[in-house]
Write a protein that holds these residues in place. Structure first.
Motif, PDB file in Angstrom:
ATOM      1  N   GLN A 156       0.822  -1.207   0.000  1.00  0.00           N
ATOM      2  CA  GLN A 156       0.000   0.000   0.000  1.00  0.00           C
ATOM      3  C   GLN A 156       0.859   1.261   0.000  1.00  0.00           C
ATOM      4  N   LYS A 157       1.923   1.257   0.774  1.00  0.00           N
ATOM      5  CA  LYS A 157       2.804   2.421   0.813  1.00  0.00           C
ATOM      6  C   LYS A 157       3.479   2.649  -0.540  1.00  0.00           C
ATOM      7  N   GLN A 158       3.908   1.566  -1.199  1.00  0.00           N
ATOM      8  CA  GLN A 158       4.517   1.697  -2.526  1.00  0.00           C
ATOM      9  C   GLN A 158       3.535   2.304  -3.521  1.00  0.00           C
ATOM     10  N   VAL A 159       2.275   1.867  -3.449  1.00  0.00           N
ATOM     11  CA  VAL A 159       1.254   2.393  -4.354  1.00  0.00           C
ATOM     12  C   VAL A 159       1.058   3.886  -4.133  1.00  0.00           C
ATOM     13  N   ILE A 160       0.955   4.292  -2.869  1.00  0.00           N
ATOM     14  CA  ILE A 160       0.733   5.716  -2.589  1.00  0.00           C
ATOM     15  C   ILE A 160       1.980   6.526  -2.914  1.00  0.00           C
ATOM     16  N   ASP A 161       3.160   5.974  -2.661  1.00  0.00           N
ATOM     17  CA  ASP A 161       4.399   6.632  -3.091  1.00  0.00           C
ATOM     18  C   ASP A 161       4.338   6.934  -4.584  1.00  0.00           C
ATOM     19  N   THR A 162       3.955   5.925  -5.353  1.00  0.00           N
ATOM     20  CA  THR A 162       3.942   6.057  -6.815  1.00  0.00           C
ATOM     21  C   THR A 162       2.875   7.040  -7.269  1.00  0.00           C
ATOM     22  N   PHE A 163       1.681   6.937  -6.697  1.00  0.00           N
ATOM     23  CA  PHE A 163       0.620   7.877  -7.080  1.00  0.00           C
ATOM     24  C   PHE A 163       0.989   9.307  -6.701  1.00  0.00           C
ATOM     25  N   SER A 164       1.677   9.471  -5.577  1.00  0.00           N
ATOM     26  CA  SER A 164       2.091  10.815  -5.166  1.00  0.00           C
ATOM     27  C   SER A 164       3.058  11.431  -6.163  1.00  0.00           C
ATOM     28  N   HIS A 165       3.951  10.596  -6.725  1.00  0.00           N
ATOM     29  CA  HIS A 165       4.949  11.107  -7.660  1.00  0.00           C
ATOM     30  C   HIS A 165       4.434  11.199  -9.093  1.00  0.00           C
ATOM     31  N   GLU A 166       3.547  10.263  -9.470  1.00  0.00           N
ATOM     32  CA  GLU A 166       3.131  10.157 -10.859  1.00  0.00           C
ATOM     33  C   GLU A 166       1.726  10.703 -11.134  1.00  0.00           C
ATOM     34  N   GLY A 167       0.940  10.906 -10.082  1.00  0.00           N
ATOM     35  CA  GLY A 167      -0.462  11.229 -10.299  1.00  0.00           C
ATOM     36  C   GLY A 167      -0.770  12.689 -10.534  1.00  0.00           C
ATOM     37  N   GLY A 168       0.134  13.585 -10.132  1.00  0.00           N
ATOM     38  CA  GLY A 168      -0.155  15.005 -10.276  1.00  0.00           C
ATOM     39  C   GLY A 168      -1.415  15.382  -9.520  1.00  0.00           C
ATOM     40  N   ASN A 169      -2.242  16.243 -10.134  1.00  0.00           N
ATOM     41  CA  ASN A 169      -3.480  16.684  -9.481  1.00  0.00           C
ATOM     42  C   ASN A 169      -4.546  15.607  -9.450  1.00  0.00           C
ATOM     43  N   MET A 170      -4.338  14.535 -10.207  1.00  0.00           N
ATOM     44  CA  MET A 170      -5.298  13.426 -10.202  1.00  0.00           C
ATOM     45  C   MET A 170      -5.429  12.801  -8.824  1.00  0.00           C
ATOM     46  N   PHE A 171      -4.311  12.626  -8.123  1.00  0.00           N
ATOM     47  CA  PHE A 171      -4.309  11.950  -6.831  1.00  0.00           C
ATOM     48  C   PHE A 171      -4.686  12.945  -5.742  1.00  0.00           C
ATOM     49  N   VAL A 172      -5.839  12.696  -5.092  1.00  0.00           N
ATOM     50  CA  VAL A 172      -6.367  13.678  -4.149  1.00  0.00           C
ATOM     51  C   VAL A 172      -6.240  13.248  -2.689  1.00  0.00           C
ATOM     52  N   GLY A 173      -5.739  12.015  -2.433  1.00  0.00           N
ATOM     53  CA  GLY A 173      -5.543  11.620  -1.049  1.00  0.00           C
ATOM     54  C   GLY A 173      -5.775  10.143  -0.836  1.00  0.00           C
ATOM     55  N   THR A 174      -5.781   9.745   0.419  1.00  0.00           N
ATOM     56  CA  THR A 174      -5.963   8.348   0.795  1.00  0.00           C
ATOM     57  C   THR A 174      -6.832   8.257   2.045  1.00  0.00           C
ATOM     58  N   SER A 175      -7.546   7.151   2.172  1.00  0.00           N
ATOM     59  CA  SER A 175      -8.333   6.930   3.384  1.00  0.00           C
ATOM     60  C   SER A 175      -7.451   6.574   4.571  1.00  0.00           C
ATOM     61  N   ASN A 176      -6.206   6.170   4.318  1.00  0.00           N
ATOM     62  CA  ASN A 176      -5.296   5.768   5.393  1.00  0.00           C
ATOM     63  C   ASN A 176      -4.640   7.011   5.996  1.00  0.00           C
ATOM     64  N   VAL A 177      -4.944   7.278   7.255  1.00  0.00           N
ATOM     65  CA  VAL A 177      -4.497   8.538   7.865  1.00  0.00           C
ATOM     66  C   VAL A 177      -2.982   8.558   8.052  1.00  0.00           C
ATOM     67  N   HIS A 178      -2.404   7.455   8.449  1.00  0.00           N
ATOM     68  CA  HIS A 178      -0.957   7.363   8.632  1.00  0.00           C
ATOM     69  C   HIS A 178      -0.226   7.643   7.320  1.00  0.00           C
ATOM     70  N   LEU A 179      -0.676   7.022   6.229  1.00  0.00           N
ATOM     71  CA  LEU A 179      -0.013   7.224   4.942  1.00  0.00           C
ATOM     72  C   LEU A 179      -0.302   8.611   4.379  1.00  0.00           C
ATOM     73  N   ALA A 180      -1.453   9.170   4.705  1.00  0.00           N
ATOM     74  CA  ALA A 180      -1.716  10.555   4.316  1.00  0.00           C
ATOM     75  C   ALA A 180      -0.721  11.496   4.975  1.00  0.00           C
ATOM     76  N   MET A 181      -0.418  11.236   6.232  1.00  0.00           N
ATOM     77  CA  MET A 181       0.553  12.064   6.945  1.00  0.00           C
ATOM     78  C   MET A 181       1.942  11.909   6.337  1.00  0.00           C
ATOM     79  N   LEU A 182       2.343  10.671   6.049  1.00  0.00           N
ATOM     80  CA  LEU A 182       3.672  10.449   5.471  1.00  0.00           C
ATOM     81  C   LEU A 182       3.838  11.151   4.138  1.00  0.00           C
TER      82      LEU A 182
END
Length: 395
Positions: A181-207
């Motif tokens: 899950q962290k790898q996926v959010i890492d990738t979306f954060s770098h590759e998603g631009g404005n498309m990626f608006v957040g995550t339901s996981n509060v810990h990973l949102a903070m990271l």
């Protein structure tokens, strides 16, 4: 005996955001309420010998988690609707493993969670995540390597970016693992631009310094049905949500007792006050038609409102919904398993649902959910039939 050590890398915020928002509402409004939850093995998965004991050991580790000063500051700065009293409560909260009972009978797993609702509410998501991660570990399932995971996730991010949609990651409960899950959010954060608006996981949102996303779940409405009756469940649940959050967190979940019933209760006041609704079962195109017609009937511009689609999404389904909804209503997507457990193994089909609630000095009352997808209904058969009769639901 299985030994365990406290894992300092874990976080009490490694949970879906709506668990914390609901917890604040329960602490404020229903501090005496009790709740029971049960594990439902929808996928009929066979658990290997020793799984129950290994899961108990993982559950024991949860007692060491506590809110750090940095985590509290993140919530204070990014979630102003979480009031100071609740944040102080959360800082003092500790998981109690005694609230979770785990029994294994052959390849079957029986899990019950019981305690005050304000405490037991946080167990559902991490228990499911632990079950998934441990299952893949103990069955020696070989997932795709990180390099392929990252490249295929980047390709998904590009597809959604080109499609021009907003996507949030909703995959904590049935993820392959925290690492994936962290790898996926890492990738979306770098590759998603404005498309990626957040995550339901509060810990990973903070990271990742992104938004934690969520409002409430089915249990919020299920509890209200048990206490106030099926005809008043939606109205009382929505009103209490407004009483606590005063217009913030304005996406309403519509399918606890079918969307058709919900919309009869979602009157002009609620329809104007809430920013939109979340679709979590049934046909998404039919759902969109119903919601658009509902807003039009009330004289509300559907383009001023949003549907969050969150039911079993992949790119093809997102593209089809986007093509249909464009120019008709606002929309966004919450994608879970297709992001957090697309690793070359069969994703687990499991849930943990509230099954009963009890008021102070009262009796346990069964609770039910009547989904837009009948196979997702949960609860005792007699209570389901009673709810259908009272609410005039035919499916």
């Amino acid at each position: 005996m299985i030994s365990f050590q406290p894992q300092s890398t874990l976080s009490i915020l490694d949970n879906d955001f709506y668990k914390f928002t609901m917890q604040q509402a329960v602490v404020r409004l229903f501090p005496s309420a009790m709740a029971r939850y049960h594990f439902i093995n929808r996928g009929k998965h066979s658990f290997p010998d020793g799984f129950g004991e290994a899961l108990k050991a993982r559950i024991q580790q949860m007692q060491f988690l506590q809110l750090s000063a940095g985590e509290k500051q993140f919530l204070r700065e990014n979630c102003p609707y979480l009031d100071p009293l609740y944040l102080d409560f959360l800082a003092g909260y500790r998981y109690d493993p005694a609230e979770v009972t785990i029994k294994q009978h052959g390849a079957d797993l029986d899990i019950q969670i019981e305690g005050h609702w304000y405490r037991s509410i946080l167990w559902e998501v991490p228990v499911m995540a632990l079950i998934c991660e441990l299952f893949y570990e103990m069955t020696s399932g070989q997932r795709i390597p990180d390099e392929l995971l990252i490249s295929q996730t980047a390709a998904k991010a590009k597809q959604f970016r080109v499609l021009g949609v907003n996507v949030a990651e909703f995959g904590t409960r049935r993820r392959h693992s925290y690492h994936v899950q962290k790898q996926v959010i890492d990738t979306f954060s770098h590759e998603g631009g404005n498309m990626f608006v957040g995550t339901s996981n509060v810990h990973l949102a903070m990271l990742h310094q992104t938004r934690p996303i969520g409002t409430h779940a089915h249990e919020w409405f299920m509890y209200h049905a048990a206490v106030y009756g099926f005809p008043q469940a939606n109205v009382s649940a929505l009103q209490h949500w407004v009483d606590v959050f005063r217009g913030d967190l304005g996406i309403a979940l519509s399918d606890t007792y079918t969307t058709d019933v919900f919309l009869t209760h979602f009157d002009k006041m609620f329809s104007k006050l809430f920013d939109g609704v979340r679709q979590d079962s049934g046909n998404p195109i039919e759902f969109a038609d119903k919601v658009i017609a509902h807003y039009n009937k009330l004289g509300i511009d559907p383009l001023s409102k949003t549907i969050i689609f969150s039911d079993g999404l992949d790119y093809e389904k997102v593209a089809r919904i986007t093509d249909y909804c464009n120019g008709k209503i606002g929309f966004s997507f919450g994608i879970g398993t297709n992001l957090s457990n697309d690793v070359g193994l069969i994703p687990m089909n499991i849930v943990v649902k509230m099954t009963e609630t009890r008021q102070m000095n009262g009796q346990w009352t069964p609770v039910v959910k009547l989904s837009d997808s009948p196979e997702k209904n949960t609860g005792e058969a007699a209570m389901i039939e009673a709810a259908k009769t009272i609410l005039k639901i035919k499916n």
